[in-house]
Each structure stands twice: as C-alpha cells, then as structure tokens.
Design an enzyme around this catalytic site. Structure first.
Site, PDB file in Angstrom:
ATOM      1  N   CYS A   1       0.853  -1.181   0.000  1.00 26.64           N
ATOM      2  CA  CYS A   1       0.000   0.000   0.000  1.00 26.64           C
ATOM      3  C   CYS A   1       0.892   1.235   0.000  1.00 26.64           C
ATOM      4  O   CYS A   1       1.734   1.405   0.895  1.00 26.64           O
ATOM      5  CB  CYS A   1      -0.916   0.020   1.221  1.00 26.64           C
ATOM      6  SG  CYS A   1      -1.874   1.550   1.311  1.00 26.64           S
ATOM      7  N   GLY A   2       0.718   2.099  -0.986  1.00 23.90           N
ATOM      8  CA  GLY A   2       1.581   3.264  -1.127  1.00 23.90           C
ATOM      9  C   GLY A   2       1.375   4.326  -0.068  1.00 23.90           C
ATOM     10  O   GLY A   2       2.332   4.817   0.536  1.00 23.90           O
ATOM     11  N   HIS A   3       0.107   4.698   0.184  1.00 22.59           N
ATOM     12  CA  HIS A   3      -0.125   5.772   1.157  1.00 22.59           C
ATOM     13  C   HIS A   3       0.337   5.346   2.545  1.00 22.59           C
ATOM     14  O   HIS A   3       0.884   6.151   3.311  1.00 22.59           O
ATOM     15  CB  HIS A   3      -1.612   6.187   1.163  1.00 22.59           C
ATOM     16  CG  HIS A   3      -2.458   5.460   2.155  1.00 22.59           C
ATOM     17  ND1 HIS A   3      -3.104   4.269   1.867  1.00 22.59           N
ATOM     18  CD2 HIS A   3      -2.768   5.740   3.450  1.00 22.59           C
ATOM     19  CE1 HIS A   3      -3.762   3.860   2.936  1.00 22.59           C
ATOM     20  NE2 HIS A   3      -3.581   4.737   3.910  1.00 22.59           N
TER      21      HIS A   3
END
Length: 402
Positions: A102-104
C-alpha cells in the site's frame, strides 16, 4: 472512579497505535500489543489471519474505526530483517483483509520509523542510513509484495522527519497488461448510467495487485458524480458490475501475474478525470481520480501503488518517458486546492514494447512515488470484559439480521 485508572486496569489487552493520514487517507500503525507471530512474513500473515484476525477487526472496524479505515502492523522480525536486507517488515490491513502493498501507508510508516527511537518498537533504527548533505534517511521495508526502499526528509541531525517535504518510495515493478481495452458489459452487469452502451474502455496494470483504470465519462457519469454520498454509492455499484464483467474468461489473459503466471482478479478500479487538479512544477500532466478497491472501500488518497500502475500505462502508451512525472490528485487534495497530491516519476524500464489486444507488454516499469504524510494522534485501545462488541469489530454495511 478515575477513568484513566480503569483504562490502566484493562491494559493487558491494550493495542497501541500511532494515527496518521496521507492526503486524507488514514493509516493506523500498530506499534505495541500485537501477539507474537514468527517465521517468514507470509507465514506471519497466515498466522495473523487464522489466529488474530479479531485484532484487525478491532482496530479497523467500528466502533474504533470504519469501513474505509486502513492500517499497518509493524513486524520487526522477518526473513529479510534477519538477513539485513530490510529494516522493518509490514502487514497492511483494511476492513476486508490484508494487502501485499500500500503506497499511502508506506509513506506514513516510513516517516514514523524515522521518528521512532524506541528499540522495542524499531530495533533496527540505528541501521537506517542518513545523508547529512541531502538531509534525508533511507530505509528498506519488507512487504508481502517485496522489498520497498523509502526516502524520508529529515531535520539537519537526522533524528526527526521533516513534514514540510514529501516522503518518497520506489514502488514495486509495474506492468501494463492492456491499454484502451473495450470491455463488453453483459446485460445483467450494466448499470443505469451506462445508458445504451454495451462496453467500457479500460486499461489494466499490475503493481503488487491488478488494477483497472478508466475515466469517469467512460462509465457514463457526469463530473458532479464525484461529489456526495449518493454519487459514491452509484460509482461503487458501477465498479462492482465492471469487476464482475472483467471476471469473464475472455479477460483472464490480461490478469496473468507477470512474475508467477497465476491468474488473478481486479483488486480495485481507478476512476479518473484527466486535466483536473493543480499540476506540480516539472510534472508533465495532472489527473484527479477516485480509487475503489476490495469490496467497495474508497481510498481518500491518490493511491501509491496505483500511481505507479498509472505511470506504467502512460509509459506503454508513449505519454510518459524515463525521468518524466505525472501529478495525481484525489478528491481531497483537489477540493482543497493544495499541491499535496502524489507525484509519480518513471525511473527506468526494460523498454517499451508494442501492446496488442492479446497480451501485456511494456514493463516492468520502476516508478518513484512521493507524497506527504502527517500525524493525527496516538491511541491505546482496550477491551472491557463485558463489552459484547469489544473483542472484534463490526461494519454497519455488512450487518445481517439473524
């Protein structure tokens, strides 16, 4: 009775979390109180799912969270932290389960780890590399999708993160699987806004998970559909129907994992509006989008891994080249008129190949994604013995009568 004394009495069940958000999308980082699990990171995920999933539900779902909450569990001991290849392992959690990447959340966790000097929380903090000239620290995270390198701007002494500058990470390799693909929508899958049309134009990419990218107008919606809960519910329905259509056998060739060959499915759909939002300086273009993943979860942020996936599609189509970036906004950053969307830049690629209707080509593309993450609080969650809802959690949308 002193409330704090009562909470202290319940401390044996305490789960301690640091609260953050990245362009509006929360990440609840579990730092203390998670049960001991061991072995490889994949094995730890299996143990977490089989034995301790009630804790995921406790911290993510109501009454402590909500259906769109997201979180991360710190895992200091994995096969790659033990070999010295990573500083910290992570398990990403959401209301429907576990994610590979997950980037965020990566942006938020990376910033927190630079600020974490408690050896019980982050045993390998002293091994994080600090560049006094650039005033930034680099760390490597072990995710279920692979190793991810993050760069966190710091104060001059390197002991604290600098929130005035964005955190960045190098995303897992991103592959363009299909561009401008006309997806036939069977009658039973059509939604009202589609009108008389029987197909939708989409692109498909893989970056730790399969994502589908389309434009708001291609789904039959006007621009104001991105505002308000009624529009969201209609978009959720359209996305669910589109994912159902993409489950047909004729699309399986676009959903073969480029690294393993296993056939997967669409995890989420990015609904974009080209040209909407403030364009970052030096960026080639801008787009605002709404990402709906899993079983209808709405991402508040522009999404990190999907930003890399969007770059892979843009690179495959010739819209982006090596060293060029694109600005991606979410509804939150666009609404507030700030430049705090995500900026994604193509670092390198194995080369652009011709995309055909019969298969994937361009990739892998390696993309750097940057964005700002902020602290919002600190929580210690406890469970009272007589609380019937205390041990796990619930989702109002998924309640069923008995």
């Amino acid at each position: 009775m002193d409330v704090m004394d009562e909470v202290s009495r319940l401390n044996k069940s305490a789960i301690t979390c640091v609260e953050t958000h990245t362009v509006g999308m929360p990440c609840r980082i579990i730092i203390k109180g998670y049960p001991s699990v061991c072995g490889s990171l994949a094995s730890q995920r299996d143990q977490a799912s089989e034995k301790y999933d009630y804790i995921r539900k406790r911290v993510i779902l109501e009454p402590r969270g909500h259906s769109d909450m997201f979180g991360a569990i710190l895992r200091p001991d994995t096969e790659f932290t033990e070999s010295g290849e990573a500083h910290m392992g992570l398990l990403y959690i959401h209301s429907r389960g576990y994610s590979k990447m997950c980037g965020h959340a990566t942006l938020a966790v990376s910033r927190f780890l630079v600020d974490a000097h408690d050896p019980d929380v982050f045993p390998k903090r002293h091994l994080v590399k600090f560049d006094p000239v650039k005033q930034e620290s680099k760390l490597v995270l072990h995710t279920l999708g692979g190793l991810v390198e993050a760069t966190v701007p710091t104060t001059p002494d390197g002991r604290r993160s600098d929130p005035s500058r964005p955190v960045s990470f190098v995303a897992l390799p991103a592959y363009a699987m299909a561009t401008d693909l006309e997806v036939s929508i069977p009658p039973e899958c059509r939604w009202p806004e589609l009108g008389s049309r029987a197909s939708v134009s989409v692109s498909i990419a893989y970056c730790s998970a399969f994502s589908c990218q389309t434009q708001l107008g291609d789904l039959g919606f006007p621009a104001d559909a991105l505002h308000g809960s009624v529009g969201f519910e209609k978009l959720r329905h359209a996305v669910a129907q589109l994912k159902m259509a993409l489950g047909g056998s004729e699309y399986q060739r676009f959903l073969k994992c480029p690294t393993t060959g296993a056939v997967g499915s669409i995890f989420g759909v990015m609904i974009g509006v080209k040209g909407l939002g403030n364009q970052a300086e030096g960026s080639k273009g801008v787009e605002t989008g709404l990402y709906i993943f899993a079983d209808g979860v709405i991402d508040r942020s522009p999404t990190g891994s999907v930003a890399a996936a969007r770059n892979a599609i843009a690179f495959a189509k010739g819209d982006l080249d090596i060293g060029e970036s694109w600005t991606y906004h979410c509804l939150v950053s666009n609404a507030y008129g700030k430049k705090q969307g995500f900026d994604a830049k193509v670092l390198r690629s194995e080369g652009r190949k011709e995309l055909t209707r019969g298969g994937f080509a361009a990739g892998p593309v390696v993309v750097e994604v940057q964005g700002n993450a902020y602290y919002t609080g600190y929580h210690t969650f406890v469970v009272e013995e007589d609380d019937p809802l205390g041990d796990g959690g619930f989702s109002l949308e998924l309640l069923s009568s008995r």
